[in-house]
Motif scaffolding. Structure first.
Motif, PDB file in Angstrom:
ATOM      1  N   GLY A  63       0.822  -1.205   0.000  1.00 24.10           N
ATOM      2  CA  GLY A  63       0.000   0.000   0.000  1.00 24.10           C
ATOM      3  C   GLY A  63       0.847   1.242   0.000  1.00 24.10           C
ATOM      4  N   ARG A  74     -10.322   3.746   7.130  1.00 24.25           N
ATOM      5  CA  ARG A  74     -10.987   2.470   7.421  1.00 24.25           C
ATOM      6  C   ARG A  74     -11.729   1.975   6.193  1.00 24.25           C
ATOM      7  NH1 ARG A  74     -15.902  -0.396   7.154  1.00 24.25           N
ATOM      8  NH2 ARG A  74     -15.952  -1.918   8.861  1.00 24.25           N
ATOM      9  N   ASN A  77      -9.276   0.856   3.493  1.00 25.26           N
ATOM     10  CA  ASN A  77      -8.712  -0.439   3.836  1.00 25.26           C
ATOM     11  C   ASN A  77      -9.697  -1.561   3.534  1.00 25.26           C
ATOM     12  OD1 ASN A  77      -8.282  -2.597   6.355  1.00 25.26           O
ATOM     13  ND2 ASN A  77      -6.387  -1.915   5.375  1.00 25.26           N
ATOM     14  N   ARG A  78     -10.933  -1.374   3.930  1.00 31.79           N
ATOM     15  CA  ARG A  78     -11.942  -2.414   3.702  1.00 31.79           C
ATOM     16  C   ARG A  78     -12.222  -2.600   2.212  1.00 31.79           C
ATOM     17  NH1 ARG A  78     -13.825  -6.184   2.634  1.00 31.79           N
ATOM     18  NH2 ARG A  78     -15.675  -7.291   3.374  1.00 31.79           N
ATOM     19  N   GLU A 128       3.837  -5.212   7.559  1.00 32.36           N
ATOM     20  CA  GLU A 128       2.976  -4.253   8.262  1.00 32.36           C
ATOM     21  C   GLU A 128       3.363  -4.056   9.721  1.00 32.36           C
ATOM     22  OE1 GLU A 128       0.537  -5.642   4.743  1.00 32.36           O
ATOM     23  OE2 GLU A 128       1.969  -6.532   6.137  1.00 32.36           O
ATOM     24  N   GLN A 137      -6.514  -6.728   5.829  1.00 30.08           N
ATOM     25  CA  GLN A 137      -7.326  -7.319   4.771  1.00 30.08           C
ATOM     26  C   GLN A 137      -6.664  -8.512   4.102  1.00 30.08           C
ATOM     27  OE1 GLN A 137     -10.571  -6.130   4.172  1.00 30.08           O
ATOM     28  NE2 GLN A 137     -10.057  -5.067   6.059  1.00 30.08           N
TER      29      GLN A 137
END
Length: 250
Positions: A63, A74, A77-78, A128, A137
């Motif tokens: 990312g 949020r 991300n989803r 991460e 995810q």
């Protein structure tokens, strides 16, 4: 459809999709996620193979961290997870061609591909936690691809897999000259009936979650329907007469 972050080219029943942000090693920003999601949400029924790779010798560095904040992140991300779900559900064969890094979200794409071809320099990583983040995810897709033990080692210490270890774990399908491997994969696909491939993908996807008896009942129904259909008639006739089936090369 026009794209800002992708290069898309159609050749017969083959669709080539190139992540095209080479200046950032094809790190995914919100625009790329939106464009991939839109592409996967409306698949062309005539496309039998989607080939996903990165521009400039890198698959995807994860990312794009620039501009992240606590506002709509949020939802962004989803939306990435939703894009992976759509990619995994494509009726066409999804082939990921991985050169260089496949990190974070790039690893997620490699995990939802039906066939992942790795160059010898391919590197698969979940960095991460080293950034104070979580692989929110992609983690479920990684676990489903390589199992709990390998996913824990990769995710919890921000580890990296080389191409050969990725092959051993089943993340990579083959390692070597990716262009030659891709052509061989597409040549194999050309021998396969498109509706049968799509139905088999659906069956495999349900195998991990559906109750076994019910799944086998549904599969028997689908087998009977397939046997009575035009594809099976043509395929069986071609086999018995030692001739080519009506589906062919891209």
């Amino acid at each position: 459809m026009s794209f800002e972050t992708l290069k898309v080219a159609r050749t017969g029943w083959r669709l080539d999709v190139t992540l095209n942000r080479p200046e950032s090693r094809n790190a995914m920003n919100a625009a790329m996620v939106r464009e991939l999601s839109a592409l996967f949400a409306a698949p062309d029924p005539e496309v039998r193979a989607v080939v996903l790779r990165g521009a400039g010798g890198s698959f995807c560095a994860g990312g794009d961290l620039k501009g992240m904040d606590g506002g709509a992140i949020r939802d962004v991300n989803r939306s990435f997870g939703a894009m992976l779900q759509r990619a995994e559900a494509l009726p066409a064969l999804l082939v990921a061609v991985v050169e260089g890094p496949a990190m974070g979200g790039g690893l997620g794409l490699a995990c939802v591909a039906d066939v992942t071809l790795a160059a010898p320099d391919a590197r698969f990583a979940m960095p991460e936690v080293r950034l104070g983040l979580i692989p929110a995810q992609i983690a479920p897709f990684v676990v489903r691809r390589i199992g709990q033990a390998a996913a824990r080692r990769l995710a919890l210490i921000g580890g990296t897999l080389g191409a050969e270890e990725a092959l051993r774990l089943g993340l990579a399908s083959a390692v070597g000259d990716v262009d030659a491997l891709l052509e061989a994969t597409l040549a194999d696909l050309a021998r396969c009936a498109p509706r049968a491939v799509a139905a088999t993908k659906r069956l495999i996807a349900r195998a991990e979650e559906a109750e076994l008896g019910a799944l086998l009942d549904e599969a028997a129904d689908e087998f009977a329907d397939a046997l009575a259909g035009e594809e099976a008639s043509a395929g069986i006739t071609a086999f018995l007469t030692r001739s080519a089936p009506p589906w062919g090369a891209p």
